[in-house]
Design a protein around this motif. Structure first.
Motif, PDB file in Angstrom:
ATOM      1  N   TYR A 142       0.942  -1.380   0.083  1.00  0.00           N
ATOM      2  CA  TYR A 142      -0.015   0.121   0.067  1.00  0.00           C
ATOM      3  C   TYR A 142       0.968   1.168   0.165  1.00  0.00           C
ATOM      4  O   TYR A 142       1.948   1.187   0.640  1.00  0.00           O
ATOM      5  CB  TYR A 142      -1.011  -0.126   1.144  1.00  0.00           C
ATOM      6  CG  TYR A 142      -1.897  -1.096   1.170  1.00  0.00           C
ATOM      7  CD1 TYR A 142      -3.314  -1.006   0.687  1.00  0.00           C
ATOM      8  CD2 TYR A 142      -1.420  -2.298   1.832  1.00  0.00           C
ATOM      9  CE1 TYR A 142      -4.106  -1.984   0.727  1.00  0.00           C
ATOM     10  CE2 TYR A 142      -2.631  -3.411   1.734  1.00  0.00           C
ATOM     11  CZ  TYR A 142      -3.681  -3.234   1.227  1.00  0.00           C
ATOM     12  OH  TYR A 142      -4.847  -4.098   1.297  1.00  0.00           O
ATOM     13  N   LEU A 172      -6.096   9.407  -4.974  1.00  0.00           N
ATOM     14  CA  LEU A 172      -5.808   8.125  -5.131  1.00  0.00           C
ATOM     15  C   LEU A 172      -6.805   7.264  -4.212  1.00  0.00           C
ATOM     16  O   LEU A 172      -7.193   6.206  -4.562  1.00  0.00           O
ATOM     17  CB  LEU A 172      -4.448   8.037  -4.954  1.00  0.00           C
ATOM     18  CG  LEU A 172      -3.458   8.589  -6.002  1.00  0.00           C
ATOM     19  CD1 LEU A 172      -1.972   8.613  -5.618  1.00  0.00           C
ATOM     20  CD2 LEU A 172      -3.586   7.853  -7.286  1.00  0.00           C
ATOM     21  N   ASP A 173      -6.820   7.584  -2.793  1.00  0.00           N
ATOM     22  CA  ASP A 173      -7.481   6.909  -1.793  1.00  0.00           C
ATOM     23  C   ASP A 173      -8.943   6.967  -1.892  1.00  0.00           C
ATOM     24  O   ASP A 173      -9.948   7.572  -1.117  1.00  0.00           O
ATOM     25  CB  ASP A 173      -7.066   7.430  -0.501  1.00  0.00           C
ATOM     26  CG  ASP A 173      -7.638   6.504   0.649  1.00  0.00           C
ATOM     27  OD1 ASP A 173      -7.838   5.443   0.293  1.00  0.00           O
ATOM     28  OD2 ASP A 173      -7.567   6.996   1.728  1.00  0.00           O
ATOM     29  N   LYS A 179      -4.886   4.634   2.859  1.00  0.00           N
ATOM     30  CA  LYS A 179      -3.796   4.096   2.251  1.00  0.00           C
ATOM     31  C   LYS A 179      -4.234   3.796   0.777  1.00  0.00           C
ATOM     32  O   LYS A 179      -5.356   3.583   0.505  1.00  0.00           O
ATOM     33  CB  LYS A 179      -3.377   2.952   2.793  1.00  0.00           C
ATOM     34  CG  LYS A 179      -4.460   1.676   3.035  1.00  0.00           C
ATOM     35  CD  LYS A 179      -3.842   0.550   3.804  1.00  0.00           C
ATOM     36  CE  LYS A 179      -5.121  -0.343   4.143  1.00  0.00           C
ATOM     37  NZ  LYS A 179      -4.918  -1.481   4.936  1.00  0.00           N
ATOM     38  N   VAL A 180      -3.386   3.629  -0.071  1.00  0.00           N
ATOM     39  CA  VAL A 180      -3.749   3.415  -1.539  1.00  0.00           C
ATOM     40  C   VAL A 180      -3.169   2.020  -1.927  1.00  0.00           C
ATOM     41  O   VAL A 180      -2.115   1.933  -2.077  1.00  0.00           O
ATOM     42  CB  VAL A 180      -2.875   4.513  -2.265  1.00  0.00           C
ATOM     43  CG1 VAL A 180      -3.192   4.312  -3.919  1.00  0.00           C
ATOM     44  CG2 VAL A 180      -3.341   5.884  -2.113  1.00  0.00           C
ATOM     45  N   GLU A 184      -6.785   0.714  -6.263  1.00  0.00           N
ATOM     46  CA  GLU A 184      -6.852   2.229  -6.378  1.00  0.00           C
ATOM     47  C   GLU A 184      -5.954   2.980  -7.445  1.00  0.00           C
ATOM     48  O   GLU A 184      -6.465   3.931  -8.115  1.00  0.00           O
ATOM     49  CB  GLU A 184      -7.145   3.005  -4.734  1.00  0.00           C
ATOM     50  CG  GLU A 184      -7.861   2.287  -4.198  1.00  0.00           C
ATOM     51  CD  GLU A 184      -7.926   2.784  -2.759  1.00  0.00           C
ATOM     52  OE1 GLU A 184      -8.942   3.068  -2.090  1.00  0.00           O
ATOM     53  OE2 GLU A 184      -6.791   2.689  -2.303  1.00  0.00           O
ATOM     54  N   PHE A 185      -4.767   2.623  -7.412  1.00  0.00           N
ATOM     55  CA  PHE A 185      -3.697   3.253  -8.115  1.00  0.00           C
ATOM     56  C   PHE A 185      -4.224   3.362  -9.618  1.00  0.00           C
ATOM     57  O   PHE A 185      -3.818   4.073 -10.335  1.00  0.00           O
ATOM     58  CB  PHE A 185      -2.411   2.848  -7.783  1.00  0.00           C
ATOM     59  CG  PHE A 185      -1.232   3.392  -8.227  1.00  0.00           C
ATOM     60  CD1 PHE A 185      -1.056   4.680  -7.670  1.00  0.00           C
ATOM     61  CD2 PHE A 185      -0.442   2.935  -9.272  1.00  0.00           C
ATOM     62  CE1 PHE A 185       0.142   5.371  -8.157  1.00  0.00           C
ATOM     63  CE2 PHE A 185       0.555   3.515  -9.789  1.00  0.00           C
ATOM     64  CZ  PHE A 185       0.972   5.012  -9.024  1.00  0.00           C
ATOM     65  N   LYS A 188      -7.346   4.904 -10.798  1.00  0.00           N
ATOM     66  CA  LYS A 188      -7.040   6.595 -11.118  1.00  0.00           C
ATOM     67  C   LYS A 188      -6.372   6.724 -12.272  1.00  0.00           C
ATOM     68  O   LYS A 188      -6.538   8.067 -12.715  1.00  0.00           O
ATOM     69  CB  LYS A 188      -6.387   7.028  -9.664  1.00  0.00           C
ATOM     70  CG  LYS A 188      -6.509   8.529  -9.734  1.00  0.00           C
ATOM     71  CD  LYS A 188      -7.788   8.979  -9.354  1.00  0.00           C
ATOM     72  CE  LYS A 188      -8.225  10.479  -9.706  1.00  0.00           C
ATOM     73  NZ  LYS A 188      -9.572  10.560  -9.831  1.00  0.00           N
TER      74      LYS A 188
END
Length: 511
Positions: A142, A172-173, A179-180, A184-185, A188
């Protein structure tokens, strides 16, 4: 015009040379007949051949080509010993993102093919995963806020305010858990996360929830733990009867405790998620339809942003434009070295400018077919001009041979060079035009290039017939040319009939 001589215009008119050629009538490569259908089939075959060749070069079966594999293949194909420096130069020109290995997409670009959607998506996924791992300094799987902030400052080469970093982190979160994740990353960046990544994240969230309820760390959930968790989530008004009913549903085997497997079963956690159910980006609802619309909007926004950064309107972004935009977006002064590092990471082919296709890749978008084709055309034109040393607009055999030896860093036999030249010289006239060059690379030449070549061939034919160089073709010149092409049995009557057809205005000469 019946003036007794044939002008160039009359000659073209007789040949019914059009003012322009519809794009769809221009074949891709050297596909004859039904150009579109045959070209599509040829392109599919070229992709299959490229994939087979890639697998042959990929000796260790890693799914990517390293420097040693490319070097060995170059020596095998050319039959000569190639210096390390020359091989390294070739490798760097193919390794577009500079990660030290050549992917299938990069290999296909080097082969003059437009990578398939799958190739490009795999490349974008790989780049996203590399970036994620670089930011995730502690390897936790993460990205924490401090890790993102530190990475932004390192990339920008200067101080980035906490406010700007927090804004980017919150973007991003997606679920706001502080935390990402890789899911999620990627979302985005406009990518559809891989099924195994989504499953891993869902499983991790369920296991984390289980561990939070399992206060005594026994590895099982007892009734009192379930009841306490329900009261914490729903309030103290949860009756014992309600808690017992939920516990009974959770405790599938009735042994008085809930295992992790029973907990997952109760939550109906699937063994796998169908790919079509995984959204692209953060598109809600009907994921596919909304994601496609969002992707189209993202392309329009990227093109608008590109045009804003392209201050001089050149159609590409130079270093100063990228540098100015970085400082404008971050609100901080960025060092030249830091800006140069960013620029080089975007300028995939290293030509000193960023095209629309490269810009979209940097924005996490898959370039459109038009973007990629424009990029391939530009690369082909640059290569053509490099080889065409005398600037004649054609590549001669000696120019190609010299270029091969320079690129290979060693002696290339005349036989190998001649074989490559003959492959390029489609009409066998002893020179390679930009149209022939592009067609051999599997590209559809631009209409203006085809028109220029057809016009040049017609004008060359005219000049050959115009023996006295008057700029007009007289009857005797036409007759002599017919006899040369068809034999001496061409009668004067036949020649006069053809001349009359050519001499549209009847002025006795053909312009």
């Amino acid at each position: 015009n019946g003036d007794g001589k044939v002008s160039l215009e009359e000659f073209k008119q007789y040949l019914q040379l059009p003012d322009e050629i519809p794009p769809e009538a221009i074949p891709i490569g050297d596909a004859p007949g039904d150009a579109m259908a045959e070209a599509e089939m040829a392109e599919q075959e070229a992709h299959v051949e490229a994939e087979m060749e890639f697998d042959q070069i990929d000796v260790d079966g890693s799914g990517s080509l390293d420097f040693d594999e490319i070097w060995a293949d170059l020596e095998h194909k050319t039959g000569v010993q190639i210096s390390r420096d020359a091989a390294l130069e070739v490798f760097r020109s193919i390794d577009l993102n500079g990660d030290g290995k050549v992917s299938m997409a990069e290999f296909k670009v080097a082969m003059g093919l437009m990578p398939s959607q799958e190739d490009v998506e795999e490349e974008l996924h790989e780049s996203a995963e590399i970036d994620f791992d670089i930011i995730d300094k502690d390897g936790s799987g993460y990205i924490a806020f401090d890790e993102l902030w530190a990475d932004l400052e390192q990339r920008m080469g200067g101080r980035v305010s906490q406010e700007i970093a927090r804004g980017m982190f919150d973007e991003l979160d997606g679920n706001g858990d502080g935390k990402v994740s890789i899911v999620e990353f990627k979302m985005k960046l406009g990518l559809r996360p891989k099924m195994e990544e989504v499953m891993a994240e869902v499983t991790a969230e369920v296991e984390n929830e289980f561990d939070q309820i399992d206060v005594d760390g026994s590895g099982y959930l007892e009734f009192e733990e379930i009841w306490a968790d329900l009261e914490q989530k729903l309030g103290e008004g949860v009756s014992r009867e309600m808690a017992e009913a939920i516990f009974k549903d959770l405790d599938a085997n009735g042994d008085g405790k809930v295992s992790l497997e029973e907990f997952k079963q109760y939550l109906q956690l699937p063994d796998e998620i169908p790919p079509e159910a995984i959204p692209i980006g953060d598109a809600p609802g009907d994921a596919m339809a909304e994601a496609e619309m969002a992707e189209q909007e993202a392309h329009v926004e990227a093109e608008m942003e590109f045009d804003q950064i392209d201050v001089d309107g050149s159609g590409s972004l130079d270093f100063d434009e990228i540098w100015a935009d970085l400082e404008h977006k971050t609100g901080v002064q960025i060092s030249r070295d830091a800006a140069l590092e960013v620029f080089r990471s975007i300028d995939l082919n290293g030509d000193g400018k960023v095209s629309m296709a490269e810009f979209k890749v940097a924005m996490g978008l898959m370039p459109s077919q038009e973007d990629v084709e424009e990029e391939l055309h530009e690369s082909a034109e640059i290569d053509f001009d490099i080889i065409d040393k005398d600037g004649s607009g054609y590549i001669a055999f000696d120019e190609l041979w010299a270029d091969l030896e320079q690129r290979m860093g060693g002696r290339v036999s005349q036989e190998i060079a001649r074989g490559m030249f003959d492959e390029l010289d489609g009409n066998g006239d002893g020179k390679v035009s930009i149209v022939e060059f592009k067609m051999k690379l599997g590209l559809r030449p631009k209409m203006e290039e085809v028109m220029a070549e057809v016009t040049a061939e017609v004008e060359n034919e005219f000049d050959q017939i115009d023996v006295d160089g008057s700029g007009y073709l007289e009857f005797e010149e036409i007759w002599a040319d017919l006899e040369q092409k068809l034999g001496e049995g061409v009668s004067r009557e036949m020649a006069e009939a053809i001349f009359k057809d050519l001499d549209a205005n009847g002025d006795g000469k053909v312009s």
